[in-house]
Design a protein around this motif. Structure first.
Motif, PDB file in Angstrom:
ATOM      1  N   ARG A  70       0.933  -1.353  -0.158  1.00 10.28           N
ATOM      2  CA  ARG A  70       0.075  -0.022   0.040  1.00 10.28           C
ATOM      3  C   ARG A  70       0.965   1.410  -0.004  1.00 10.28           C
ATOM      4  O   ARG A  70       2.110   1.230   0.747  1.00 10.28           O
ATOM      5  N   ARG A  71       0.523   2.189  -0.731  1.00  9.02           N
ATOM      6  CA  ARG A  71       1.216   3.496  -0.553  1.00  9.02           C
ATOM      7  C   ARG A  71       0.322   4.357   0.236  1.00  9.02           C
ATOM      8  O   ARG A  71      -0.827   4.856  -0.104  1.00  9.02           O
ATOM      9  N   LEU A  72       0.886   5.034   1.156  1.00  6.66           N
ATOM     10  CA  LEU A  72       0.191   5.848   2.195  1.00  6.66           C
ATOM     11  C   LEU A  72       0.725   7.198   1.725  1.00  6.66           C
ATOM     12  O   LEU A  72       1.587   7.390   1.035  1.00  6.66           O
ATOM     13  N   THR A  73      -0.305   8.186   1.989  1.00  6.10           N
ATOM     14  CA  THR A  73      -0.114   9.496   1.273  1.00  6.10           C
ATOM     15  C   THR A  73      -0.154  10.715   2.489  1.00  6.10           C
ATOM     16  O   THR A  73      -0.407  10.451   3.602  1.00  6.10           O
ATOM     17  N   LYS A  74       0.267  11.773   2.066  1.00  6.86           N
ATOM     18  CA  LYS A  74       0.396  13.210   2.960  1.00  6.86           C
ATOM     19  C   LYS A  74      -0.815  13.017   4.004  1.00  6.86           C
ATOM     20  O   LYS A  74      -2.010  12.976   3.563  1.00  6.86           O
ATOM     21  N   GLY A  75      -0.424  13.253   5.185  1.00  5.38           N
ATOM     22  CA  GLY A  75      -1.225  13.459   6.426  1.00  5.38           C
ATOM     23  C   GLY A  75      -1.766  12.118   7.060  1.00  5.38           C
ATOM     24  O   GLY A  75      -2.247  12.428   8.145  1.00  5.38           O
ATOM     25  N   MET A  76      -1.762  11.026   6.455  1.00  7.86           N
ATOM     26  CA  MET A  76      -2.012   9.712   7.056  1.00  7.86           C
ATOM     27  C   MET A  76      -1.101   9.528   8.074  1.00  7.86           C
ATOM     28  O   MET A  76       0.039  10.068   8.329  1.00  7.86           O
ATOM     29  N   ASP A  77      -1.467   8.893   9.532  1.00 13.57           N
ATOM     30  CA  ASP A  77      -0.910   8.327  10.306  1.00 13.57           C
ATOM     31  C   ASP A  77      -0.349   6.903  10.119  1.00 13.57           C
ATOM     32  O   ASP A  77      -1.269   6.276  10.053  1.00 13.57           O
ATOM     33  N   LEU A  78       0.954   6.682  10.183  1.00 10.78           N
ATOM     34  CA  LEU A  78       1.854   5.718   9.860  1.00 10.78           C
ATOM     35  C   LEU A  78       1.021   4.600  10.842  1.00 10.78           C
ATOM     36  O   LEU A  78       0.786   3.463  10.151  1.00 10.78           O
ATOM     37  N   LYS A  79       1.067   4.482  12.197  1.00 11.15           N
ATOM     38  CA  LYS A  79       0.773   3.462  12.792  1.00 11.15           C
ATOM     39  C   LYS A  79      -0.860   3.158  12.561  1.00 11.15           C
ATOM     40  O   LYS A  79      -1.310   2.189  12.734  1.00 11.15           O
ATOM     41  N   GLU A  80      -1.787   4.360  12.748  1.00 12.41           N
ATOM     42  CA  GLU A  80      -3.187   4.207  12.215  1.00 12.41           C
ATOM     43  C   GLU A  80      -3.454   3.486  11.259  1.00 12.41           C
ATOM     44  O   GLU A  80      -4.486   2.548  10.976  1.00 12.41           O
ATOM     45  N   GLU A  81      -2.771   3.551  10.102  1.00 13.32           N
ATOM     46  CA  GLU A  81      -2.990   3.234   8.780  1.00 13.32           C
ATOM     47  C   GLU A  81      -2.627   1.467   9.021  1.00 13.32           C
ATOM     48  O   GLU A  81      -3.080   0.689   8.393  1.00 13.32           O
ATOM     49  N   ILE A  82      -1.571   1.151   9.579  1.00 14.88           N
ATOM     50  CA  ILE A  82      -1.125  -0.184   9.817  1.00 14.88           C
ATOM     51  C   ILE A  82      -2.171  -1.063  10.714  1.00 14.88           C
ATOM     52  O   ILE A  82      -2.581  -2.054  10.221  1.00 14.88           O
TER      53      ILE A  82
END
Length: 130
Positions: free
Chosen positions: A6-18
């Motif tokens: 997955r590509r995470l983008t600007k403004g996303m929280d790294l841990k929350e996305e995982i």
């Protein structure tokens, strides 16, 4: 092993996305295989187990590794600053993606990860089930 990229983008929280990936993909046992990108805010717990380091600056993700499941995560992160110094510790909420993060997770099909309290460490520790 199933691979989830997955590509995470600007403004996303790294841990929350995982955590979101682990939940939405119903991950029983997973590992971070690769993570490349940058954050505009880094936040991690230091080795004393209590102190939180906050770095409000652009940082390169040098490494992210650990285990994950829908029942919990244990992730460590290291960052490089503008001077080339490395910083890192236990990933917490509040690591905000700057431009991008290319995240690759391996999902193990034969195992299940849970977390249970361990009196000797004082933390919920990994339990591996087949």
């Amino acid at each position: 092993m199933k691979i989830y990229a997955r590509r995470l983008t600007k403004g996303m929280d790294l841990k929350e996305e995982i955590e979101r990936i682990a939940s939405s993909e119903n991950v029983g046992a997973g590992v971070v295989l690769s993570s490349v990108g940058c954050v505009s805010l880094g936040r991690f717990r230091l080795a004393d187990g209590e102190s939180i380091k906050v770095m409000d600056e652009d940082l390169e993700i040098l490494s992210l590794n650990g285990t994950l499941s829908k029942e919990g995560l244990h992730l460590h992160v290291s960052y490089g600053d503008i001077e080339g110094r490395a910083w890192g510790g236990h990933l917490t909420e509040g690591n905000i993606i700057n431009t991008t993060c290319e995240l690759v997770i391996g999902i193990l099909s034969e195992e299940r990860f849970t977390r249970k309290p361990d009196e000797s460490t004082g933390y919920d520790e990994l339990v591996i089930e087949k």
